[in-house]
Design an enzyme around this catalytic site. Structure first.
Site, PDB file in Angstrom:
ATOM      1  N   ILE A 115      23.943 -74.213 -39.363  1.00  0.00           N
ATOM      2  CA  ILE A 115      23.049 -73.528 -39.148  1.00  0.00           C
ATOM      3  C   ILE A 115      21.739 -74.133 -38.210  1.00  0.00           C
ATOM      4  CG2 ILE A 115      21.103 -71.907 -40.244  1.00  0.00           C
ATOM      5  CD1 ILE A 115      23.127 -72.569 -42.776  1.00  0.00           C
ATOM      6  N   LYS A 166      18.048 -61.951 -25.279  1.00  0.00           N
ATOM      7  CA  LYS A 166      18.716 -61.398 -26.114  1.00  0.00           C
ATOM      8  C   LYS A 166      19.867 -60.571 -25.743  1.00  0.00           C
ATOM      9  CE  LYS A 166      16.517 -63.200 -29.852  1.00  0.00           C
ATOM     10  NZ  LYS A 166      17.301 -64.046 -30.528  1.00  0.00           N
TER      11      LYS A 166
END
EC number: 1.1.1.-
Length: 270
Positions: A18, A171
């Site tokens: 992560i 994004k």
């Protein structure tokens, strides 16, 4: 009458990496994977936060915490070498790390900030995904999962009061990376999906507002949020969704998906 209880799938023997894992959403994801029995690797550029989170999560399970600048290929490669040494293989990658822009429109964008946000929010996920799939493909029975953390700004300009140029552009790029990865590696045992987040609580995003934002950008944000006020999502719920999406029952057929995680907000304003 028995009460139906849901449990996270067991991830014993799996290893999950992560990024941005020392705080906010990343930390919540790390906790969820540890509770599910996974080996967990967190990396973060903030050394003090890495030390603090590592100490806090000690005893919860098998954890490796590293201070890494994910924009530097040499440090990312060393991270993967450390993962191989400690856990042999990587099964799950969650590209969570991100930094904010200053809500600047294209006419006022700072090229240096653009380059920095691009490096962290798009180039780094590419580098991490590259090394992840290379390792996953070496496994005898490849069953890998990559989850990219996106946002409502990946859907349309100014959606969710998001960023008018830098973050919105990146994004959108992250969604492209998701779909390209899914399309090429889906038949090779590696799935790639994106979570398009709305407003979430328990994150470090408030820190970004301390550095100053474009005044008109801030005004637009307020106007959009006051028009249709979103219900925030809890980081714990998003973290548990990551666990399910990675290996949960039924999710193995989901690949290349962009999943809105916003309590239905983008179905109203999108």
């Amino acid at each position: 009458m028995s009460v139906l209880q849901t449990e996270l799938p067991s991830l014993s023997g799996k290893t999950c990496l992560i990024t941005g894992g020392a705080g906010g959403l990343g930390k919540a994801i790390a906790i969820a994977f540890l509770k599910a029995g996974s080996n967990v690797v967190i990396c973060d550029i903030n050394e003090e936060r890495v030390k603090q989170t590592s100490a806090e999560l000690e005893g919860m399970g098998s954890l490796l915490a590293k201070t890494v600048d994910i924009t530097k290929l040499s440090e990312v490669q060393q991270l993967f070498d450390d993962i191989s040494s400690k856990f042999v293989k990587l099964d799950i990658l969650i590209n969570n790390a991100a930094i904010m822009d200053r809500f600047e429109p294209v006419g006022d964008v700072d090229p240096e900030l653009w380059d920095r946000v691009l490096a962290v929010n798009l180039t780094a996920p590419l580098l991490l995904s590259k090394l992840a799939v290379q390792g996953m493909l070496l496994q005898e029975n490849t069953n890998g999962s990559i989850i990219n953390i996106a946002s409502g700004s990946a859907k349309a300009g100014w959606l969710a009061g998001k960023h008018p140029i830098t973050m919105q552009t990146l994004k959108h790029g992250l969604i492209g990376l998701t779909k390209s990865t899914a399309a090429f590696y889906g038949t090779k045992g590696i799935r790639c999906n994106a979570l398009m987040l709305g407003i979430i609580g328990g994150t470090n995003l408030n820190d970004a507002f301390q550095n100053g934002v474009h005044p008109e950008g801030r005004q637009k944000l307020g106007e959009i949020l006051s028009g249709v006020r979103p219900l925030p999502c809890d980081v714990k719920d998003i973290a548990e969704l990551c666990v399910s999406l990675a290996t949960g029952p039924g999710w193995n057929v989901v690949n290349g998906a962009v999943i809105a995680v916003d309590r239905g907000w983008t179905s109203i304003v999108g």
